[in-house]
Design an enzyme around this catalytic site. Structure first.
Site, PDB file in Angstrom:
ATOM      1  N   ASN A  42      78.512 -15.115  30.789  1.00  0.00           N
ATOM      2  CA  ASN A  42      78.577 -15.180  32.699  1.00  0.00           C
ATOM      3  C   ASN A  42      79.985 -14.903  33.016  1.00  0.00           C
ATOM      4  O   ASN A  42      79.959 -14.396  33.599  1.00  0.00           O
ATOM      5  CB  ASN A  42      78.930 -16.592  32.947  1.00  0.00           C
ATOM      6  CG  ASN A  42      79.405 -17.141  34.087  1.00  0.00           C
ATOM      7  OD1 ASN A  42      78.822 -16.548  35.484  1.00  0.00           O
ATOM      8  ND2 ASN A  42      80.719 -17.392  33.969  1.00  0.00           N
ATOM      9  N   LYS A  49      78.352  -3.207  33.479  1.00  0.00           N
ATOM     10  CA  LYS A  49      77.069  -3.602  33.956  1.00  0.00           C
ATOM     11  C   LYS A  49      76.204  -3.111  33.994  1.00  0.00           C
ATOM     12  O   LYS A  49      74.472  -3.786  33.296  1.00  0.00           O
ATOM     13  CB  LYS A  49      77.436  -4.639  35.720  1.00  0.00           C
ATOM     14  CG  LYS A  49      78.457  -6.247  36.309  1.00  0.00           C
ATOM     15  CD  LYS A  49      78.420  -7.124  35.267  1.00  0.00           C
ATOM     16  CE  LYS A  49      78.984  -7.992  35.140  1.00  0.00           C
ATOM     17  NZ  LYS A  49      78.290  -9.604  34.592  1.00  0.00           N
ATOM     18  N   TYR A  52      83.507  -1.813  36.518  1.00  0.00           N
ATOM     19  CA  TYR A  52      82.411  -2.984  36.294  1.00  0.00           C
ATOM     20  C   TYR A  52      81.072  -2.475  36.786  1.00  0.00           C
ATOM     21  O   TYR A  52      80.653  -2.801  36.027  1.00  0.00           O
ATOM     22  CB  TYR A  52      83.040  -3.822  37.482  1.00  0.00           C
ATOM     23  CG  TYR A  52      81.895  -5.015  37.400  1.00  0.00           C
ATOM     24  CD1 TYR A  52      82.634  -6.185  36.969  1.00  0.00           C
ATOM     25  CD2 TYR A  52      81.493  -5.203  39.100  1.00  0.00           C
ATOM     26  CE1 TYR A  52      81.217  -7.643  36.667  1.00  0.00           C
ATOM     27  CE2 TYR A  52      80.287  -6.198  39.427  1.00  0.00           C
ATOM     28  CZ  TYR A  52      80.527  -7.420  37.705  1.00  0.00           C
ATOM     29  OH  TYR A  52      80.063  -8.591  38.382  1.00  0.00           O
ATOM     30  N   SER A 104      74.960  -7.513  37.654  1.00  0.00           N
ATOM     31  CA  SER A 104      75.375  -7.735  39.237  1.00  0.00           C
ATOM     32  C   SER A 104      74.256  -6.268  39.924  1.00  0.00           C
ATOM     33  O   SER A 104      74.180  -5.617  38.942  1.00  0.00           O
ATOM     34  CB  SER A 104      76.426  -7.143  38.987  1.00  0.00           C
ATOM     35  OG  SER A 104      76.933  -6.830  40.234  1.00  0.00           O
TER      36      SER A 104
END
Length: 244
Positions: A85, A155, A151, A138
């Site tokens: 996570n 991801k 990011y 995400s």
């Protein structure tokens, strides 16, 4: 006998909520985050719920940290897998503007940690012939919103890692869980972003809050815990909080 899971990013937000929900669901836990104080506090909350929780502070993207997490999970017994996570955002700059150390930190927290966990956990789980590997993904993996490029890249690569693991080791249930738009520290960072893409991020992320679209960490965590018994159904795929 209780199953033992490793949980990264467990000191706050979705991770903390997950730790408590997993404890209520009867799992033993090995918790990880970079800050020891908040991590210890979550372990104590798990214990107050009657669960067993060990913890290792540090970046799971470091081999020694990931190896220690797996070792502690083995010591608790009935090691069954992990939920990755942890994540870092560093919002604001355009992709070509972000400083190299910040870019590498985003990759380490999201992608490299996922690899290190698999590196040390998969050989043990494979010998047992079963296990669980959940990667919190995400929607950023499929978008090109200015200001969160590092990011998004991390991801997208992390979600491909999941599909690769699923193809290579079918006996271990491995899937992506997208929790939706959740009120977390990352959301706050994006709402307050600075840099070339700040105005775009502020408009989008403040809009989520103003329009009442944000889930609570507890809602996102409860949805994932409800999905775990059906993990095999999502092997190699992406599940969301709506699927619960």
């Amino acid at each position: 006998m209780k199953k033992t899971l490793i949980l990264t990013g467990a000191s706050r937000g979705i991770g903390k909520a997950l730790a408590l929900e997993l404890a209520k669901a009867g799992y033993d836990l090995v918790l990880n985050a970079r800050s020891e104080g908040p991590l210890k506090a979550v372990a104590e909350e798990v214990a107050a719920l009657g669960g067993r929780a060990l913890y290792v502070a540090g970046s799971a993207g470091k081999a020694e940290v990931a190896e220690s997490l797996v070792g502690k999970a083995e010591s608790l017994g009935n090691f069954f897998g992990y939920i990755h996570n942890a994540g870092v955002l560093h919002p604001g700059p355009l992709l070509y503007e972000i400083a190299e150390p910040l870019f590498m930190e985003v990759l380490e927290a999201n992608l490299l940690a996922g690899y290190q966990l698999a590196r040390f956990a998969y050989p043990l789980l494979r010998r047992r012939g079963e296990g669980l590997a959940v990667y919190v993904g995400s929607g950023a993996a499929e978008t090109n919103l200015p200001g969160i490029g590092a990011y998004a890249v991390a991801k997208a690569a992390e979600e491909h890692l999941v599909r690769q693991l699923a193809a290579e080791v079918p006996e271990i249930a491995c899937f992506v869980y997208r929790p939706g738009v959740v009120e977390t520290e990352m959301q706050r960072q994006a709402r307050e972003a600075q840099g070339s893409a700040a105005s775009v991020l502020q408009r989008v992320f403040r809009g989520y809050k103003e329009e009442g679209l944000l889930l609570t960490p507890e809602e996102a965590a409860k949805a994932l815990v409800r999905l775990l018994p059906k993990a095999r159904q999502y092997h190699g795929k992406t599940a969301s909080w709506r699927d619960a």
